[in-house]
Design a protein around this motif. Structure first.
Motif, PDB file in Angstrom:
ATOM      1  N   THR A   3       0.816  -1.205   0.000  1.00 41.56           N
ATOM      2  CA  THR A   3       0.000   0.000   0.000  1.00 41.56           C
ATOM      3  C   THR A   3       0.853   1.259   0.000  1.00 41.56           C
ATOM      4  OG1 THR A   3      -0.151  -0.084   2.398  1.00 41.56           O
ATOM      5  CG2 THR A   3      -1.943  -1.090   1.182  1.00 41.56           C
ATOM      6  N   LEU A   5       0.425   5.657   0.697  1.00 42.60           N
ATOM      7  CA  LEU A   5      -0.409   6.726   1.216  1.00 42.60           C
ATOM      8  C   LEU A   5      -0.421   7.843   0.185  1.00 42.60           C
ATOM      9  CD1 LEU A   5      -2.102   7.767   3.591  1.00 42.60           C
ATOM     10  CD2 LEU A   5      -0.004   8.778   4.517  1.00 42.60           C
ATOM     11  N   LYS A   9      -5.013   8.873   1.834  1.00 46.26           N
ATOM     12  CA  LYS A   9      -5.716   7.587   1.819  1.00 46.26           C
ATOM     13  C   LYS A   9      -4.742   6.475   1.437  1.00 46.26           C
ATOM     14  CE  LYS A   9      -9.893   9.861   0.319  1.00 46.26           C
ATOM     15  NZ  LYS A   9     -10.604  10.297  -0.842  1.00 46.26           N
ATOM     16  N   TRP A  10      -4.895   5.317   2.102  1.00 52.28           N
ATOM     17  CA  TRP A  10      -4.070   4.159   1.754  1.00 52.28           C
ATOM     18  C   TRP A  10      -4.632   3.514   0.498  1.00 52.28           C
ATOM     19  CZ3 TRP A  10       0.521   3.597   3.670  1.00 52.28           C
ATOM     20  CH2 TRP A  10       0.807   4.147   4.918  1.00 52.28           C
ATOM     21  N   GLN A  11      -3.764   3.308  -0.486  1.00 45.15           N
ATOM     22  CA  GLN A  11      -4.163   2.711  -1.755  1.00 45.15           C
ATOM     23  C   GLN A  11      -3.224   1.569  -2.101  1.00 45.15           C
ATOM     24  OE1 GLN A  11      -4.520   5.731  -4.757  1.00 45.15           O
ATOM     25  NE2 GLN A  11      -5.590   7.123  -3.399  1.00 45.15           N
ATOM     26  N   SER A  12      -3.758   0.578  -2.747  1.00 47.47           N
ATOM     27  CA  SER A  12      -2.938  -0.560  -3.171  1.00 47.47           C
ATOM     28  C   SER A  12      -1.987  -0.133  -4.269  1.00 47.47           C
ATOM     29  CB  SER A  12      -3.831  -1.686  -3.688  1.00 47.47           C
ATOM     30  OG  SER A  12      -4.637  -2.176  -2.661  1.00 47.47           O
TER      31      SER A  12
END
Length: 72
Positions: A3, A5, A9-12
């Motif tokens: 992930t 940031l 927001k945490w995103q893959s």
């Protein structure tokens, strides 16, 4: 998937590779961070430009100083 940031927001991450982070005192790896690929580069650049034009550019010097102090 790892992930990243991005824009608060945490995103893959699409890239499964990681980057080793070394402790400069020991030279040993103490953590790893996700490696961002081309697909993930545009989003944080867009977020940073938006933050600058929408807020940072309109802040006074003392306001910027308080924000930087608060972040640190």
């Amino acid at each position: 998937m790892k992930t990243l940031l991005i824009n608060g927001k945490w995103q893959s991450s699409y890239d499964e590779r990681v980057i080793d982070i070394d402790d400069p005192a020991t030279g040993q790896v103490f953590t790893q961070v996700s490696r961002a690929g081309p697909a993930e580069i545009d989003a944080p650049v867009t977020a940073a430009r938006s933050a600058f034009s929408n807020h940072w550019a309109s802040c006074t010097g003392p306001e910027r100083g308080r924000l930087v102090h608060w972040i640190s």
